[in-house]
Write an enzyme that holds these catalytic residues in place. Structure first.
Site, PDB file in Angstrom:
ATOM      1  N   HIS A  17      10.459  -4.349  61.821  1.00 40.72           N
ATOM      2  CA  HIS A  17      10.510  -4.292  60.358  1.00 40.72           C
ATOM      3  C   HIS A  17      11.895  -4.730  59.865  1.00 40.72           C
ATOM      4  O   HIS A  17      12.007  -5.497  58.912  1.00 40.72           O
ATOM      5  CB  HIS A  17      10.285  -2.857  59.850  1.00 40.72           C
ATOM      6  N   LYS A  41      -4.154   6.013  57.265  1.00 39.01           N
ATOM      7  CA  LYS A  41      -3.597   6.629  58.476  1.00 39.01           C
ATOM      8  C   LYS A  41      -2.723   7.781  57.978  1.00 39.01           C
ATOM      9  O   LYS A  41      -1.945   7.584  57.057  1.00 39.01           O
ATOM     10  CB  LYS A  41      -2.671   5.660  59.221  1.00 39.01           C
ATOM     11  N   SER A 128       5.045   0.603  64.707  1.00 39.10           N
ATOM     12  CA  SER A 128       5.390   2.026  64.544  1.00 39.10           C
ATOM     13  C   SER A 128       4.568   2.873  65.514  1.00 39.10           C
ATOM     14  O   SER A 128       5.056   3.882  66.032  1.00 39.10           O
ATOM     15  CB  SER A 128       5.125   2.472  63.106  1.00 39.10           C
TER      16      SER A 128
HETATM   17  P1  ADP Z   1       0.942  -1.368  57.490  1.00 37.98           P
HETATM   18  O1  ADP Z   1       0.515   0.016  57.806  1.00 37.98           O
HETATM   19  O2  ADP Z   1       0.728  -1.806  56.072  1.00 37.98           O
HETATM   20  O3  ADP Z   1       0.528  -2.424  58.504  1.00 37.98           O
HETATM   21  P2  ADP Z   1       3.532  -1.393  58.690  1.00 37.98           P
HETATM   22  O4  ADP Z   1       4.669  -0.564  58.261  1.00 37.98           O
HETATM   23  O5  ADP Z   1       2.970  -1.134  60.033  1.00 37.98           O
HETATM   24  O6  ADP Z   1       2.493  -1.291  57.529  1.00 37.98           O
HETATM   25  O7  ADP Z   1       3.945  -2.912  58.608  1.00 37.98           O
HETATM   26  C1  ADP Z   1       4.389  -3.509  57.423  1.00 37.98           C
HETATM   27  C2  ADP Z   1       4.422  -4.994  57.618  1.00 37.98           C
HETATM   28  O8  ADP Z   1       5.360  -5.323  58.623  1.00 37.98           O
HETATM   29  C3  ADP Z   1       3.093  -5.631  58.049  1.00 37.98           C
HETATM   30  O9  ADP Z   1       2.962  -6.886  57.410  1.00 37.98           O
HETATM   31  C4  ADP Z   1       3.277  -5.813  59.542  1.00 37.98           C
HETATM   32  O10 ADP Z   1       2.499  -6.912  60.023  1.00 37.98           O
HETATM   33  C5  ADP Z   1       4.763  -6.124  59.619  1.00 37.98           C
HETATM   34  N1  ADP Z   1       5.330  -5.811  60.920  1.00 37.98           N
HETATM   35  C6  ADP Z   1       5.276  -4.639  61.586  1.00 37.98           C
HETATM   36  N2  ADP Z   1       5.902  -4.724  62.785  1.00 37.98           N
HETATM   37  C7  ADP Z   1       6.382  -5.993  62.881  1.00 37.98           C
HETATM   38  C8  ADP Z   1       7.082  -6.740  63.881  1.00 37.98           C
HETATM   39  N3  ADP Z   1       7.407  -6.178  65.054  1.00 37.98           N
HETATM   40  N4  ADP Z   1       7.395  -8.029  63.624  1.00 37.98           N
HETATM   41  C9  ADP Z   1       7.012  -8.602  62.446  1.00 37.98           C
HETATM   42  N5  ADP Z   1       6.339  -7.970  61.471  1.00 37.98           N
HETATM   43  C10 ADP Z   1       6.012  -6.687  61.675  1.00 37.98           C
END
Ligand code: ADP
Length: 171
Positions: A17, A41, A128
């Site tokens: 992130h 979630k 995450s």
């Molecule tokens: P959500 O629950 O909406 O997927 P996340 O917090 O998991 O939210 O992710 C937010 C955004 O960040 C999403 O677009 C996800 O694809 C992106 N993301 C998460 N981890 C990574 C990573 N390791 N590299 C690039 N983008 C990521």
């Protein structure tokens, strides 16, 4: 002035992130990172904790602001005057879901465009959920979360264990 919004759960924020935040903050003049409150979630970290962790890891980046929100992402984008929505793409598995969301948002808010940043290959595997899974079994998460918040994330998982709540079950 181009304002971007980067929405997500950030439960907790990972190095993946943070990489997206750093890159997006160079593309737009101002970046609003928006933490989603009501998520299907159920998050392990409270909204305030997720905001606090994000604030700690972005404190050196001047044009980044952390907020939380409930409801439609396009509404929070409008509230902050954002015209660009930032999302990250790791693998093909992200693509279908992300495309569907982006297309829906485009229909309900044609004034807002989604920009996808492809993951830094170093973090292509990282989510995450991975952080929580490794951490709940007391594994080393130092390669997954920014150093400034490592102790806080570990503390939270320890607190869950002390309360008799098995964080691994709660995932
Ligand atoms: P959500 O629950 O909406 O997927 P996340 O917090 O998991 O939210 O992710 C937010 C955004 O960040 C999403 O677009 C996800 O694809 C992106 N993301 C998460 N981890 C990574 C990573 N390791 N590299 C690039 N983008 C990521």
């Amino acid at each position: 002035m181009a304002i971007g919004i980067y929405p997500g759960s950030f439960d907790p924020v990972t190095k993946g992130h943070l990489d997206v935040i750093k890159r997006a903050s160079k593309i737009v003049d101002r970046l609003v990172v928006a933490v989603l409150v009501n998520n299907s979630k159920s998050p392990l970290f409270t909204t305030q904790e997720r905001v606090d962790l994000l604030q700690r890891v972005t404190k050196e980046i001047e044009n980044v602001e952390i907020v939380s929100y409930q409801g439609l992402t396009v509404e929070i984008a409008r509230k902050y005057g954002a015209t660009v929505m930032i999302r990250g793409l790791r693998a093909v598995t992200d693509f279908e879901y992300e495309l569907q969301i982006a297309q829906t948002n485009r229909i309900i808010a044609p004034d807002i465009d989604t920009i996808f940043l492809t993951t830094n290959l170093k973090y292509a595997y990282l989510s995450s959920s991975i952080v929580k899974e490794v951490s709940c079994f007391d594994g080393d998460i130092s390669r997954f979360v920014p150093e400034e918040i490592l102790e806080l994330v570990q503390q939270k998982m320890r607190a869950y264990r002390l309360q008799g709540i098995d964080a691994c079950d709660a995932l």
